[in-house]
Design a protein around this motif. Structure first.
Motif: not given
Length: 149
Positions: A121-122, A124-126, A128-129
């Motif tokens: 999840r972490a 994924w966020k990175a 995407k950002a």
């Protein structure tokens, strides 16, 4: 921008799912770098890819095999792309600072391990950002993959 696919392993372990995905990569005429969590893990996956199917094999190699530029699939624990790959495969929670240098990244994680899920999840966020196109793939009953997001 890199297309980053998260492959949520739930029904079969990496050792069963990985060869099938690599067959698809090679079948599309692409080269891959597979980044694992340690040198020992690289060699375990190297052995697996020679023995998983008695009817055939996936051409691949690691530092112990040499000739990186000739290997369609290069297994490593390092941040490197010595075979000119366009596909990066991350296993064992490995990450890469060079995702943007590939057309596609397959991030394979163990869905039965809460820590692995949280780490995915972490990532994924990175990704995407950072502007990458992120998708989520879940294993089907038959061991294939279904795009969910």
């Amino acid at each position: 921008m890199t297309d980053v696919g998260f492959y949520h392993l739930q029904r079969s372990p990496l050792e069963q799912a990985l060869p099938k995905l690599l067959e698809k990569v090679l079948g599309a005429g692409l080269r891959a770098v597979l980044k694992a969590g340690s040198e020992d893990r690289v060699e375990a996956l190297n052995s697996l890819l020679w023995t998983y199917d008695q009817r055939g094999f996936l051409p691949h190699g690691s530092r112990k095999d040499g000739h990186a530029e000739q290997q369609p699939v290069w297994l490593t624990e390092l941040e490197e792309n010595p075979n000119g790959a366009t596909v990066l495969i991350l296993t064992d929670g490995a990450s890469s600072e060079a995702v943007a240098n590939y057309q596609r990244c397959l991030d394979m994680f163990d869905g039965n391990d809460p820590e692995a899920v949280q780490a995915a999840r972490a990532r994924w966020k990175a990704y995407k950002a950072a502007g990458h196109a992120v998708t989520y793939w879940q294993q089907t009953e038959r061991g294939g993959w279904e795009k969910k997001a």
